[in-house]
Design a protein around this motif. Structure first.
Motif, short mmCIF file in Angstrom:
data_model
loop_
_atom_site.label_atom_id
_atom_site.label_comp_id
_atom_site.label_asym_id
_atom_site.label_seq_id
_atom_site.Cartn_x
_atom_site.Cartn_y
_atom_site.Cartn_z
N VAL A 121 0.89 -1.16 0.09
CA VAL A 121 0.06 0.07 0.16
C VAL A 121 0.80 1.14 0.00
CG1 VAL A 121 -1.67 1.34 1.25
CG2 VAL A 121 -1.97 -1.08 1.04
N MET A 122 1.90 1.12 0.89
CA MET A 122 2.80 2.47 0.92
C MET A 122 3.58 2.61 -0.30
SD MET A 122 2.35 4.03 3.74
CE MET A 122 0.72 3.56 3.35
N SER A 123 4.05 1.60 -0.99
CA SER A 123 4.77 1.51 -2.01
C SER A 123 3.86 2.26 -3.09
CB SER A 123 5.43 0.43 -2.15
OG SER A 123 5.27 -0.04 -3.62
N THR A 124 2.62 1.70 -3.37
CA THR A 124 1.79 2.29 -4.53
C THR A 124 1.59 3.82 -4.16
OG1 THR A 124 0.66 0.21 -4.42
CG2 THR A 124 -0.33 1.81 -5.75
N PHE A 125 1.15 4.09 -2.99
CA PHE A 125 0.91 5.53 -2.82
C PHE A 125 2.02 6.37 -2.86
CE2 PHE A 125 -3.29 3.87 -0.59
CZ PHE A 125 -3.93 4.37 -1.59
N LYS A 126 3.24 5.88 -2.51
CA LYS A 126 4.37 6.65 -2.89
C LYS A 126 4.53 7.22 -4.37
CE LYS A 126 6.64 6.17 1.70
NZ LYS A 126 7.36 5.19 2.29
N ARG A 127 4.51 5.90 -5.24
CA ARG A 127 4.51 6.29 -6.67
C ARG A 127 3.47 7.01 -7.29
NH1 ARG A 127 4.43 1.41 -8.54
NH2 ARG A 127 4.15 0.11 -6.34
N ASN A 128 2.36 6.84 -6.54
CA ASN A 128 0.97 7.19 -7.35
C ASN A 128 0.22 7.93 -6.12
OD1 ASN A 128 0.91 5.56 -9.72
ND2 ASN A 128 1.16 4.02 -8.25
N THR A 149 3.18 13.42 3.80
CA THR A 149 3.64 12.20 3.09
C THR A 149 3.27 10.83 3.64
OG1 THR A 149 5.49 12.64 4.15
CG2 THR A 149 5.42 13.00 1.63
N PRO A 150 2.68 10.03 2.65
CA PRO A 150 2.25 8.65 3.19
C PRO A 150 3.41 7.81 3.84
CG PRO A 150 1.89 8.86 0.79
CD PRO A 150 2.72 9.87 1.28
#
Ligand SMILES: CCCCCCCCCCCCCCCC(=O)SCCNC(=O)CCNC(=O)[C@H](O)C(C)(C)COP(=O)(O)OP(=O)(O)OC[C@H]1O[C@@H](n2cnc3c(N)ncnc32)[C@H](O)[C@@H]1OP(=O)(O)O
Ligand SMILES: NC(=O)C1=CN([C@@H]2O[C@H](COP(=O)(O)OP(=O)(O)OC[C@H]3O[C@@H](n4cnc5c(N)ncnc54)[C@H](OP(=O)(O)O)[C@@H]3O)[C@@H](O)[C@H]2O)C=CC1
Length: 533
Positions: free
Chosen positions: A322-329, A337-338
């Motif tokens: 989840v964190m990786s997706t929201f950092k990229r998108n 920041t997420p």
């Protein structure tokens, strides 16, 4: 040739809860995969000042129907709304409508329920248990009924660790409870609710357990199957990858984490996150409807619709994806920041709640007040804490559900049906699914356009700079207070080899720093290079 889709062609179907998250996906898939279905009756109540007709018209405009709208532009003609209220005697269906249902319906899908964990017991009972009983009574009188499919939850028996596809003894005798809530004062019911719930974590799972038992007791000659999904997430493939329109379950948590509001979650990294995509549940439900009607199993079948035993996925992995997706998108207009973390330690969670939830919310609300606007962050944080409290029962434990009936059903489908009604979760790739889920939450829940991602990234950079500036200022202030009061702090600072900082003192200098005069000299020397006077 698909047997399942062929079965529904020419049939009249009744669906409760069609305006809800899963109900809409069910109506859509049924109409798209069996375009020759005769009619789909949906039980709808007027709500929030809207008539039943207005609600159905709005529902049909929903994006979830875009695909079927393209394939069969007149799909809406098949949908026959019926005014109903499941908590009322005879479901508040008019005599004329009732007659129509009794003479025409072939299959019933019962999805309606209150899924709120904090629903007052009386209302949860009236809807989830008594509503199911009333629908069963109606179904008993249907002249052409072939199957009745009830949607329960995998957590109906969450007081057990290993859950088989059977009906367990209920937490209480449903009829006695119905009598009790009928005459007891609302406030007394509220007071005794924890006692009645016993080990059950909330009124939702409790009333779902009662309704399963009621069905078993009162099914008579009906052909019934029960579907028990675990945590229902966004769609995997259909009608669009990532489609979601509900904040329930994990969706609200994802959004709060993506917006940077949620920073700490009580969860066990190693516990199984038993999530199931909504299209998988609906495919299984339609296939079970076909199997129940055509094969008429001797015993009522319960289908645990879960992933943990087949393709396990853990809360720790979910946090990463989840964190990786929201950092990229990133989501638009994020608060921070997420950066959400899971912990199973109550004290650590409380610490981060204070530091990372409450403190920023208080500062933000202060800023809103000072700029003449309405403070709102603390309210959001309090609501989030309430929902986290209610959800943590599910994020800190694992359950084992058997899935023999799901496997058996898969074995009954022909090759085409296996594709058309795919519920084989072994094929589910979790990192891809979670990415598509988060993007779906952005698009369909928050109505954010993907073209806004560069601006959202820019906003995150701005937030990062604000954070750096804030942290530096805070450090300087703390340092100034510390330096002014503590000799030890000054001595420590002396050993910090900062570029352009003070020279490492000799022993003599340190001894000298004991004297009052040299302390003054040192405190001047010790000013960090970045402090602006
Ligand atoms: C990094 C990530 C790792 C993840 C790490 C662990 C996660 C751990 C999850 C475990 C998940 C277990 C799931 C169990 C398995 C089932 O059985 S799933 C289905 C069960 N039902 C639910 O999930 C419902 C739970 N929700 C509730 O009971 C109530 O909504 C609550 C939480 C008590 C809140 O009640 P409330 O304060 O009265 O607020 P409510 O009126 O419900 O909602 C107000 C607004 O906020 C929205 N909203 C509601 N909930 C939320 C939310 N959580 N967030 C944001 N908005 C929300 C509503 O849509 C509503 O919007 P509007 O309609 O006003 O536009
Ligand atoms: N979502 C999940 O994660 C899970 C859901 N389930 C089960 O799946 C089913 C569907 O859940 P979901 O779609 O998420 O829930 P939603 O809350 O999205 O939908 C509930 C549906 O029930 C209808 N309903 C509620 N009260 C009444 C009433 N008094 N009379 C008539 N209709 C009513 C709602 O209508 P209205 O629009 O008028 O409010 C709505 O259509 C439920 O049985 C639930 O227990 C099981 C496991 C997990």
């Amino acid at each position: 040739m698909s047997s399942v889709s062929a079965y529904y062609n020419g049939k009249t179907v009744l669906i409760t809860g069609a305006t809800g998250f899963m109900g809409k996906v069910l109506v859509e898939k049924l109409l798209r995969s069996s375009p020759d279905v005769k009619a789909v009756y949906i039980l709808v109540r007027p709500k929030a000042g809207q008539s039943m007709q207005e609600r159905v018209a709005n529902m049909l405009k929903c994006k979830v129907f875009d695909r079927v709208r393209e394939d069969c532009p007149n799909f809406h003609e098949k949908i026959k709304p019926i005014n109903a209220e499941l908590t009322q005697p005879k479901l508040a269906i008019s005599a004329e409508d009732e007659e129509e249902l009794l003479t025409r319906v072939n299959i019933v899908f019962h999805c309606a329920a209150t899924v709120r964990f904090d629903e007052p017991l009386k209302h949860a009972l009236q809807l989830n248990a008594m509503g199911t009983q009333r629908l069963l009574e109606l179904a008993q009188q249907m002249q052409k009924l072939e199957a009745f499919i009830h949607i329960s939850t995998a957590y109906a028996n969450c007081v057990r660790k290993c859950i088989d596809e059977i009906i367990y003894p209920p937490p209480a005798e449903p009829k006695k409870l119905f009598d009790l809530v009928e005459w007891l004062d609302e406030s007394i019911i509220q007071d005794i609710t924890p006692k009645l719930l016993g080990d059950w974590p909330n009124t939702y799972t409790y009333t779902k357990a009662l309704s399963e038992y009621l069905i078993q007791q009162e099914k008579g000659n009906l052909n019934i199957a029960i579907i028990r999904p675990s945590i229902v997430g966004a769609s995997w493939h259909e009608p669009f990858p990532g489609w979601i329109d509900s904040f329930n379950g994990t969706s609200g948590i994802f959004v709060a984490a993506g917006k940077g509001i949620l920073r700490t979650v009580i969860a066990n990294n190693e516990a199984v996150a038993d999530m199931i995509p909504v299209d998988v549940v609906i495919n299984l439900t339609l296939a079970a409807g076909w199997y129940t009607a055509v094969h008429r199993p001797k015993n009522m079948l319960v289908y645990n619709c879960t992933t943990g035993g087949i393709n396990p996925f853990f809360w720790g992995e979910m946090e990463q994806y989840v964190m990786s997706t929201f950092k990229r998108n990133p989501l638009e207009q994020a608060f921070r920041t997420p950066n959400a973390h899971l912990t199973s330690n109550y004290l650590i969670n409380q610490y981060w709640i204070t530091v990372s939830h409450k403190a920023p919310a208080i500062l933000y609300d202060l800023y809103m007040r000072l700029t003449g606007r309405k403070p709102r962050m603390m309210k959001i944080i309090n609501r989030l804490h309430k929902s986290m409290m209610l959800l943590q029962y599910f994020s800190t434990q694992s359950w084992d559900w058997s899935s023999d009936n799901m496997n058996m059903l898969m074995g009954q489908l022909n090759t085409e049906d296996k594709k058309l009604y795919n519920f084989d979760v072994r094929q589910l790739h979790w990192s891809e699914y979670i990415e598509s889920y988060c993007l779906g939450a952005k698009k369909y829940l928050l109505n954010e356009d993907m073209s806004g991602i560069p601006a959202a990234k820019q906003h995150l950079r701005k937030l990062r700079n604000i954070r750096y500036a804030f942290n530096t200022t805070l450090l300087v202030i703390i340092w100034r207070i510390f330096i002014a009061r503590s000799q030890m702090a000054r001595n420590i600072w002396y050993f910090v080899p900062l570029p352009g900082g003070p020279p490492i003192p000799s022993n003599q200098q340190l001894w000298a720093s004991e004297s009052e005069s040299s302390r003054k000299i040192h405190s001047l020397q010790l000013q960090p290079a970045f402090i602006v006077h």
